[in-house]
Design a protein around this motif. Sequence first.
Motif, mmCIF file in Angstrom:
data_model
loop_
_atom_site.group_PDB
_atom_site.id
_atom_site.type_symbol
_atom_site.label_atom_id
_atom_site.label_comp_id
_atom_site.label_asym_id
_atom_site.label_seq_id
_atom_site.Cartn_x
_atom_site.Cartn_y
_atom_site.Cartn_z
ATOM 1 N N LYS A 7 0.827 -1.205 0.000
ATOM 2 C CA LYS A 7 0.000 0.000 0.000
ATOM 3 C C LYS A 7 0.860 1.253 0.000
ATOM 4 O O LYS A 7 1.970 1.264 0.534
ATOM 5 C CB LYS A 7 -0.891 0.046 1.245
ATOM 6 N N PHE A 8 0.306 2.306 -0.569
ATOM 7 C CA PHE A 8 0.890 3.640 -0.485
ATOM 8 C C PHE A 8 -0.258 4.605 -0.238
ATOM 9 O O PHE A 8 -1.194 4.689 -1.033
ATOM 10 C CB PHE A 8 1.631 4.013 -1.770
ATOM 11 N N ASP A 36 9.451 1.328 -5.953
ATOM 12 C CA ASP A 36 10.156 2.382 -6.679
ATOM 13 C C ASP A 36 10.026 3.708 -5.933
ATOM 14 O O ASP A 36 9.140 4.510 -6.209
ATOM 15 C CB ASP A 36 9.605 2.497 -8.100
ATOM 16 N N ASN A 37 10.889 3.887 -4.918
ATOM 17 C CA ASN A 37 10.850 5.080 -4.088
ATOM 18 C C ASN A 37 12.249 5.310 -3.542
ATOM 19 O O ASN A 37 12.895 4.376 -3.079
ATOM 20 C CB ASN A 37 9.836 4.886 -2.950
ATOM 21 N N LEU A 38 12.726 6.554 -3.586
ATOM 22 C CA LEU A 38 14.089 6.858 -3.156
ATOM 23 C C LEU A 38 14.330 6.628 -1.663
ATOM 24 O O LEU A 38 15.470 6.521 -1.234
ATOM 25 C CB LEU A 38 14.462 8.284 -3.545
ATOM 26 N N ALA A 39 13.292 6.528 -0.867
ATOM 27 C CA ALA A 39 13.441 6.251 0.563
ATOM 28 C C ALA A 39 13.693 4.765 0.825
ATOM 29 O O ALA A 39 13.998 4.376 1.943
ATOM 30 C CB ALA A 39 12.197 6.704 1.320
ATOM 31 N N VAL A 40 13.584 3.958 -0.218
ATOM 32 C CA VAL A 40 13.771 2.509 -0.108
ATOM 33 C C VAL A 40 15.154 2.157 -0.651
ATOM 34 O O VAL A 40 15.521 2.575 -1.743
ATOM 35 C CB VAL A 40 12.665 1.762 -0.891
ATOM 36 N N ASP A 58 15.886 -6.813 8.239
ATOM 37 C CA ASP A 58 16.373 -5.594 7.605
ATOM 38 C C ASP A 58 17.792 -5.847 7.094
ATOM 39 O O ASP A 58 18.605 -6.451 7.788
ATOM 40 C CB ASP A 58 16.372 -4.432 8.602
ATOM 41 N N LEU A 59 18.086 -5.421 5.876
ATOM 42 C CA LEU A 59 19.398 -5.669 5.268
ATOM 43 C C LEU A 59 20.282 -4.426 5.327
ATOM 44 O O LEU A 59 20.832 -3.987 4.326
ATOM 45 C CB LEU A 59 19.206 -6.158 3.825
ATOM 46 N N ASN A 60 20.397 -3.867 6.531
ATOM 47 C CA ASN A 60 21.188 -2.651 6.762
ATOM 48 C C ASN A 60 20.749 -1.506 5.844
ATOM 49 O O ASN A 60 21.571 -0.793 5.277
ATOM 50 C CB ASN A 60 22.686 -2.934 6.606
ATOM 51 N N SER A 61 19.439 -1.349 5.740
ATOM 52 C CA SER A 61 18.877 -0.296 4.892
ATOM 53 C C SER A 61 19.177 1.083 5.473
ATOM 54 O O SER A 61 19.421 1.226 6.674
ATOM 55 C CB SER A 61 17.367 -0.481 4.757
ATOM 56 N N THR A 62 19.147 2.077 4.612
ATOM 57 C CA THR A 62 19.429 3.452 5.035
ATOM 58 C C THR A 62 18.358 3.990 5.979
ATOM 59 O O THR A 62 18.671 4.613 6.997
ATOM 60 C CB THR A 62 19.541 4.368 3.799
ATOM 61 N N ASN A 63 17.092 3.758 5.665
ATOM 62 C CA ASN A 63 15.997 4.337 6.444
ATOM 63 C C ASN A 63 15.304 3.356 7.382
ATOM 64 O O ASN A 63 14.342 3.714 8.049
ATOM 65 C CB ASN A 63 14.975 4.973 5.503
ATOM 66 N N GLY A 64 15.759 2.119 7.432
ATOM 67 C CA GLY A 64 15.217 1.147 8.375
ATOM 68 C C GLY A 64 13.943 0.463 7.917
ATOM 69 O O GLY A 64 13.300 0.855 6.958
ATOM 70 N N THR A 65 13.620 -0.600 8.643
ATOM 71 C CA THR A 65 12.405 -1.383 8.432
ATOM 72 C C THR A 65 11.614 -1.313 9.724
ATOM 73 O O THR A 65 12.179 -1.492 10.810
ATOM 74 C CB THR A 65 12.760 -2.841 8.084
ATOM 75 N N PHE A 66 10.330 -1.052 9.608
ATOM 76 C CA PHE A 66 9.479 -0.868 10.788
ATOM 77 C C PHE A 66 8.363 -1.900 10.794
ATOM 78 O O PHE A 66 7.703 -2.117 9.780
ATOM 79 C CB PHE A 66 8.885 0.546 10.802
ATOM 80 N N LEU A 67 8.174 -2.539 11.941
ATOM 81 C CA LEU A 67 7.092 -3.489 12.132
ATOM 82 C C LEU A 67 6.153 -2.895 13.163
ATOM 83 O O LEU A 67 6.545 -2.656 14.310
ATOM 84 C CB LEU A 67 7.635 -4.838 12.609
ATOM 85 N N LEU A 83 4.319 -3.840 7.937
ATOM 86 C CA LEU A 83 5.713 -3.461 7.698
ATOM 87 C C LEU A 83 5.707 -2.119 7.000
ATOM 88 O O LEU A 83 4.938 -1.912 6.059
ATOM 89 C CB LEU A 83 6.398 -4.470 6.772
ATOM 90 N N THR A 84 6.560 -1.204 7.442
ATOM 91 C CA THR A 84 6.710 0.076 6.762
ATOM 92 C C THR A 84 8.121 0.143 6.217
ATOM 93 O O THR A 84 9.092 -0.006 6.960
ATOM 94 C CB THR A 84 6.434 1.256 7.713
ATOM 95 N N ILE A 85 8.206 0.352 4.914
ATOM 96 C CA ILE A 85 9.478 0.457 4.211
ATOM 97 C C ILE A 85 9.395 1.715 3.372
ATOM 98 O O ILE A 85 8.566 1.811 2.469
ATOM 99 C CB ILE A 85 9.755 -0.805 3.369
ATOM 100 N N GLY A 86 10.239 2.700 3.699
ATOM 101 C CA GLY A 86 10.091 4.010 3.073
ATOM 102 C C GLY A 86 8.753 4.580 3.495
ATOM 103 O O GLY A 86 8.430 4.614 4.679
ATOM 104 N N LYS A 87 7.945 4.976 2.530
ATOM 105 C CA LYS A 87 6.602 5.475 2.833
ATOM 106 C C LYS A 87 5.536 4.475 2.424
ATOM 107 O O LYS A 87 4.352 4.781 2.424
ATOM 108 C CB LYS A 87 6.378 6.811 2.132
ATOM 109 N N HIS A 88 5.972 3.261 2.087
ATOM 110 C CA HIS A 88 5.056 2.209 1.682
ATOM 111 C C HIS A 88 4.785 1.267 2.851
ATOM 112 O O HIS A 88 5.636 1.069 3.712
ATOM 113 C CB HIS A 88 5.643 1.407 0.514
#
Length: 116
Positions: A7-8, A36-40, A58-67, A83-88
């Motif tokens: 979802k977005f 397809d989002n630069l925050a991901v 989480d694979l050491n992402s820049t903005n983290g993975t949120f549950l 799960l929140t990844i970027g703004k998705h």
Amino acid sequence: MLKIELKFKDKILKQIETDKNEITIGRGNGNDIQIDNLAVSTLHAKIIKLKNDYEVVDLNSTNGTFLNDKAVKKAILAPQDTLTIGKHMLQIKSTGASNAAAADLADRTVKVSTSK
């Protein structure tokens, strides 16, 4: 079987059903779930099938993975988790485990007492 809604802003972009042992999530073209989002990050996270559960890593992402709005490096997923990844958001609809338990109960006969 794992069932996820991508979802977005409350709009469902994609529904995913899979029983793969590993699902990658990220911005790169080679991911199973591409966002397809630069925050991901290019390779942001993965979901791994364990014996009876699914685990997000989480694979050491820049903005983290949120549950469920909490940052995680690794966590077990359950139905209705988000799960929140970027703004998705990835809404976990089913992990298969609860469906198996319900199927087991459906096949059982229950003895009912006839005494009052």
